[in-house]
Design a protein around this motif. Structure first.
Motif, PDB file in Angstrom:
ATOM      1  N   PRO A 216       0.798  -1.227   0.000  1.00  0.00           N
ATOM      2  CA  PRO A 216       0.000   0.000   0.000  1.00  0.00           C
ATOM      3  C   PRO A 216       0.831   1.278   0.000  1.00  0.00           C
ATOM      4  O   PRO A 216       0.462   2.258  -0.658  1.00  0.00           O
ATOM      5  CB  PRO A 216      -0.837  -0.129   1.281  1.00  0.00           C
ATOM      6  CG  PRO A 216      -0.980  -1.597   1.481  1.00  0.00           C
ATOM      7  CD  PRO A 216       0.337  -2.175   1.030  1.00  0.00           C
ATOM      8  N   VAL A 217       1.940   1.290   0.731  1.00  0.00           N
ATOM      9  CA  VAL A 217       2.788   2.490   0.758  1.00  0.00           C
ATOM     10  C   VAL A 217       3.311   2.797  -0.642  1.00  0.00           C
ATOM     11  O   VAL A 217       3.224   3.939  -1.124  1.00  0.00           O
ATOM     12  CB  VAL A 217       3.952   2.314   1.751  1.00  0.00           C
ATOM     13  CG1 VAL A 217       4.978   3.442   1.589  1.00  0.00           C
ATOM     14  CG2 VAL A 217       3.426   2.280   3.177  1.00  0.00           C
TER      15      VAL A 217
ATOM     16  N   ALA B 280      -6.767   6.354   3.449  1.00  0.00           N
ATOM     17  CA  ALA B 280      -5.674   5.459   3.068  1.00  0.00           C
ATOM     18  C   ALA B 280      -4.343   6.198   3.071  1.00  0.00           C
ATOM     19  O   ALA B 280      -3.320   5.672   3.543  1.00  0.00           O
ATOM     20  CB  ALA B 280      -5.949   4.869   1.687  1.00  0.00           C
ATOM     21  N   LEU B 281      -4.335   7.418   2.543  1.00  0.00           N
ATOM     22  CA  LEU B 281      -3.102   8.205   2.503  1.00  0.00           C
ATOM     23  C   LEU B 281      -2.626   8.578   3.905  1.00  0.00           C
ATOM     24  O   LEU B 281      -1.421   8.527   4.192  1.00  0.00           O
ATOM     25  CB  LEU B 281      -3.314   9.474   1.667  1.00  0.00           C
ATOM     26  CG  LEU B 281      -3.472   9.253   0.162  1.00  0.00           C
ATOM     27  CD1 LEU B 281      -4.014  10.505  -0.505  1.00  0.00           C
ATOM     28  CD2 LEU B 281      -2.137   8.852  -0.468  1.00  0.00           C
ATOM     29  N   LYS B 282      -3.553   8.926   4.769  1.00  0.00           N
ATOM     30  CA  LYS B 282      -3.175   9.264   6.141  1.00  0.00           C
ATOM     31  C   LYS B 282      -2.641   8.049   6.883  1.00  0.00           C
ATOM     32  O   LYS B 282      -1.608   8.115   7.566  1.00  0.00           O
ATOM     33  CB  LYS B 282      -4.373   9.856   6.883  1.00  0.00           C
ATOM     34  CG  LYS B 282      -4.052  10.259   8.319  1.00  0.00           C
ATOM     35  CD  LYS B 282      -5.276  10.831   9.009  1.00  0.00           C
ATOM     36  CE  LYS B 282      -4.951  11.191  10.467  1.00  0.00           C
ATOM     37  NZ  LYS B 282      -6.163  11.708  11.181  1.00  0.00           N
TER      38      LYS B 282
ATOM     39  N   ARG C  63      -1.741  14.264   4.110  1.00  0.00           N
ATOM     40  CA  ARG C  63      -3.057  14.905   4.120  1.00  0.00           C
ATOM     41  C   ARG C  63      -3.416  15.330   2.707  1.00  0.00           C
ATOM     42  O   ARG C  63      -2.721  16.147   2.100  1.00  0.00           O
ATOM     43  CB  ARG C  63      -3.064  16.101   5.062  1.00  0.00           C
ATOM     44  CG  ARG C  63      -4.409  16.817   5.145  1.00  0.00           C
ATOM     45  CD  ARG C  63      -4.413  17.840   6.275  1.00  0.00           C
ATOM     46  NE  ARG C  63      -5.647  18.620   6.276  1.00  0.00           N
ATOM     47  CZ  ARG C  63      -5.765  19.827   5.733  1.00  0.00           C
ATOM     48  NH1 ARG C  63      -4.716  20.410   5.160  1.00  0.00           N
ATOM     49  NH2 ARG C  63      -6.912  20.471   5.761  1.00  0.00           N
ATOM     50  N   LEU C  64      -4.481  14.780   2.178  1.00  0.00           N
ATOM     51  CA  LEU C  64      -4.924  15.085   0.813  1.00  0.00           C
ATOM     52  C   LEU C  64      -5.662  16.417   0.806  1.00  0.00           C
ATOM     53  O   LEU C  64      -6.678  16.576   1.479  1.00  0.00           O
ATOM     54  CB  LEU C  64      -5.849  13.974   0.308  1.00  0.00           C
ATOM     55  CG  LEU C  64      -6.366  14.122  -1.124  1.00  0.00           C
ATOM     56  CD1 LEU C  64      -5.220  13.951  -2.127  1.00  0.00           C
ATOM     57  CD2 LEU C  64      -7.469  13.096  -1.400  1.00  0.00           C
ATOM     58  N   THR C  65      -5.172  17.373   0.013  1.00  0.00           N
ATOM     59  CA  THR C  65      -5.809  18.691  -0.074  1.00  0.00           C
ATOM     60  C   THR C  65      -6.096  19.097  -1.511  1.00  0.00           C
ATOM     61  O   THR C  65      -6.442  20.246  -1.773  1.00  0.00           O
ATOM     62  CB  THR C  65      -4.920  19.770   0.590  1.00  0.00           C
ATOM     63  OG1 THR C  65      -3.627  19.779  -0.044  1.00  0.00           O
ATOM     64  CG2 THR C  65      -4.743  19.507   2.075  1.00  0.00           C
ATOM     65  N   HIS C  66      -5.962  18.172  -2.455  1.00  0.00           N
ATOM     66  CA  HIS C  66      -6.239  18.490  -3.851  1.00  0.00           C
ATOM     67  C   HIS C  66      -7.725  18.799  -4.055  1.00  0.00           C
ATOM     68  O   HIS C  66      -8.583  18.181  -3.424  1.00  0.00           O
ATOM     69  CB  HIS C  66      -5.861  17.309  -4.749  1.00  0.00           C
ATOM     70  CG  HIS C  66      -4.394  17.037  -4.830  1.00  0.00           C
ATOM     71  ND1 HIS C  66      -3.637  16.689  -3.735  1.00  0.00           N
ATOM     72  CD2 HIS C  66      -3.532  17.076  -5.897  1.00  0.00           C
ATOM     73  CE1 HIS C  66      -2.376  16.516  -4.112  1.00  0.00           C
ATOM     74  NE2 HIS C  66      -2.295  16.749  -5.404  1.00  0.00           N
TER      75      HIS C  66
END
Length: 235
Positions: free
Chosen positions: A108-109, A139-141, A147-150
């Motif tokens: 996953p990474v 998943a990203l965290k 932190r997804l900010t898109h």
């Protein structure tokens, strides 16, 4: 285990190369005032172990790129993630990702780093985007501490905004595919669903330009206004 030890253990463990890749990810760009056609968009679809936003996991990521007003077939993305501890729900009957496919998947990474490098600073599009956005963010965290900010726009809202004459409401992707007579191949796999969403979005971009919505920022603004009107109480 003490609380402090548990918090330390919960932090993602990345090796030096992975940490460097993470640090080099570009910051997301703001939605531009340039032409819709000039924007690079990433259309994403996820397959998950179920629909629980807080418990289920991302099993597969599929994505395509819209650039220069067309789907760029040289930029296709698909990864299945290893999830050996995941209990599969009946959704496996839809997306077909069984234990053997998941066991043969990517770490996953590595998969998530690959995906965010693929995304770059581009905005994201998805059908029923809030679900994909939440699951991808989790998943990203969990795997990267990222932190997804898109910007993340919902094609399920863009379609009725730009096509108010369409005799369908609360429609799924299949309904819009049928409405526009799109010829799509296999469905309910991440990359195939992303491609179907991208083909729908090309039609919607054309509709946007016909309605003088000429920039990504203008599309986002019009979408936000439309959603506020939809949510306003009627008297």
């Amino acid at each position: 285990m003490s609380l402090f030890a548990w918090l330390r253990a919960a932090k993602p463990q990345l090796d030096a190369i992975q940490q460097r890749r993470l640090a080099q990810l570009p910051k997301p760009a703001t939605l531009s005032e340039g032409a819709l056609r000039s924007q690079r968009w990433v259309v994403v679809d996820l397959e998950t172990s179920g629909l629980n936003l807080n418990r289920d996991q991302v099993l597969s990521i599929g994505a395509v790129v819209i650039e220069d007003g067309a789907v760029d077939f040289s930029q296709l993305f698909e990864r299945t993630l290893q999830r050996p501890e995941t209990k599969l729900s009946p959704s496996v009957l839809i997306h077909g990702l069984g234990p053997s496919a998941i066991a043969a998947g990517s770490d996953p990474v590595e998969a998530l780093l690959d995906f965010m490098e693929y995304v770059g600073d581009s905005p994201l599009l998805a059908f029923h985007a809030p679900f994909d956005q939440h699951m991808l963010s989790r998943a990203l965290k969990d795997s990267l501490g990222y932190r997804l900010t898109h910007p993340f726009l919902d094609v399920a809202d863009i379609a009725p905004l730009l096509c108010p004459e369409a005799p369908i409401r609360e429609a799924g992707l299949d309904d819009w595919v049928k409405h526009f007579h799109l010829e799509v191949g296999e469905r309910h796999h991440a990359s195939a669903d992303a491609l179907a969403t991208a083909e729908l979005m090309l039609i919607l971009f054309s509709r946007a330009r016909q309605q003088s919505i000429d920039t990504p920022l203008a599309l986002h603004t019009r979408l936000s206004q439309w959603k506020r009107r939809q949510q306003a109480p009627s008297f």
